[in-house]
Design an enzyme around this catalytic site. Structure first.
Site, PDB file in Angstrom:
ATOM      1  N   LYS A   1      40.506  40.229  34.819  1.00 49.06           N
ATOM      2  CA  LYS A   1      39.412  39.257  34.915  1.00 49.06           C
ATOM      3  C   LYS A   1      39.878  37.834  35.226  1.00 49.06           C
ATOM      4  O   LYS A   1      39.093  37.015  35.727  1.00 49.06           O
ATOM      5  CB  LYS A   1      38.613  39.262  33.614  1.00 49.06           C
TER       6      LYS A   1
ATOM      7  N   SER B   1      42.843  48.401  33.695  1.00 43.42           N
ATOM      8  CA  SER B   1      42.211  47.101  33.903  1.00 43.42           C
ATOM      9  C   SER B   1      42.389  46.107  32.761  1.00 43.42           C
ATOM     10  O   SER B   1      42.216  44.908  32.959  1.00 43.42           O
ATOM     11  CB  SER B   1      40.718  47.287  34.178  1.00 43.42           C
TER      12      SER B   1
END
Length: 418
Positions: A53, A311
């Protein structure tokens, strides 16, 4: 609606290459042997804020004008986007007001404070990401601050796509040609960026998006031919528990994603434990989605080269007990029942000898004696050594108490225990 391509991703990379970590692409021997394939892991859990992110947040905020930066930014996040925004705002000396759902793990809240320092104000609003996001957008408009969308934004998508640029370059340098790329889907920013780069540079590579079974917002969008809010969301995989994907991410997914896969939360838990015990990789639930999907795709990927994007690694250690519990239930090893016990001495001994198998174990036993009754209900948890032992256990239970209740068949009661 204009789509991001590899051109925009390359532009974003020029801004990001000195600001974010070029995370490794690692061959995983254990998974490769298990699935008879070449499994490569893109380790975004090793990013500066322990998730991908940072890429989108950093790039989007760096595109703002001086006036916008002076007014500050607002975002909504279940944790990882918030950390990326906090890290960037601390670096740029810009104020950020970050809205997070009240259900966000404390570990992620603490990390946002750590990365943002005195530049960040945290507001916990709403039980879901979508409720929190609505409040954040309203606040940004009222305060004339810039809202940094976590996924439904072209610059966010381009920033997330830079991890695909890295992994495809690294794969080529090692002599690999990826047949499949697997990445998680929450709101769709990651899969949009990854798909945009991969499909425009390696069209033959199949891009597969992976959602948690309890939050299949992209699949619902595909079925509905447009974004549509889910009636109910299982918030366990908090990094991917989004009620409704964005219009922009939906457009990218329909253009670039070859297949969607939904993974049971229990399988996600088993994957988290396997990655930790065998490879010493700490994954958060959303971070493990791509690897968990291998179990559902094993026939398709045999003999192929597969890249899984891990992720994020922001997993709250306090959740490990629940993760182990869900894993055991999913594997068919742990079961819960309500059983009526005769209210007389020796009833428990009789249950152990006549109902339990040699390798079965009682993990939970809750019993309250009822006055003037012949029997009393017991909530009992049983751990099996092998899933196949369940058939005999159920037969033995039926003999001991023909009216026993398997709590797996009662969702409301079951959620009290698992």
């Amino acid at each position: 609606m204009a789509l991001i391509t590899d051109v925009e991703v390359r532009q974003a990379y020029q801004t990001l290459k000195h600001a974010v970590s070029h995370t490794p692409l690692q061959y995983d021997r254990s998974l490769s042997e298990k699935y008879g394939a070449t499994i490569l892991l893109k380790r975004e859990d090793l990013q500066k804020v322990r998730s991908f992110k940072l890429r989108g947040a950093y790039y989007a905020i760096h595109q703002l004008s001086k006036e916008q930066l002076a007014n500050g930014v607002v975002c909504a996040s279940a944790g990882n986007h918030a950390q990326g925004v906090a890290y960037t705002c601390q670096e740029l000396d810009t104020k950020a007001v970050i809205f997070m759902p009240t259900t966000t793990p404390q570990q992620k809240i603490a990390q946002v404070r750590f990365f943002g320092g005195n530049k960040v104000e945290i507001q916990l609003v709403g039980d879901t990401f979508d409720r929190s996001a609505q409040a954040a957008k309203e606040y940004a408009q009222e305060q004339q601050m810039t809202f940094i969308d976590p996924f439904n934004d072209a610059q966010i998508i381009a920033g997330q796509g830079t991890l695909a640029l890295e992994m495809m370059a690294d794969a080529a340098a090692e002599g690999y040609q990826a047949d499949y790329v697997l990445a998680a889907i929450g709101g769709g920013g990651l899969i949009s960026g990854v798909g945009a780069y991969v499909k425009n540079t390696s069209p033959a590579t199949k891009v597969i998006g992976v959602e948690p079974l309890g939050a299949t917002s992209m699949q619902v969008a595909f079925d509905n031919q447009g974004p549509k809010a889910l009636a109910k969301v299982d918030k366990f995989v908090d990094g991917a528990a989004v009620e409704e994907v964005g219009a922009l991410t939906y457009a990218h997914a329909t253009a670039y994603v070859d297949e969607l896969v939904a993974v049971d939360e229990g399988l996600v838990c088993s994957t988290i434990l396997d990655l930790y015990s065998k490879q010493a990789i700490v994954c958060e639930p959303a971070g493990a989605l791509s690897v968990a999907a291998l179990d559902l795709l094993q026939e398709k990927i045999r003999g192929k080269t597969v890249i899984c994007v891990i992720s994020g690694g922001n997993n709250d250690i306090n959740r490990m007990g629940e993760i182990e519990e869900r894993s055991l239930v999913y594997e068919g090893l742990k079961h819960y029942f309500v059983v009526n016990f005769p209210q007389r001495p020796g009833a428990l001994k009789e249950f152990v000898s006549e109902v339990l198998g040699t390798d079965d174990d009682i993990t939970r036993f809750e019993y309250t004696k009822k006055i003037n009754r012949g029997t009393g209900p017991v909530v009992i948890g049983i751990l099996l050594k092998e899933p196949e032992a369940l058939t005999q256990l159920l037969a033995n239970l039926a003999k001991f108490d023909p009216e026993y209740i398997n709590l797996r068949d009662n969702a409301s009661l079951y959620t009290l225990l698992v």
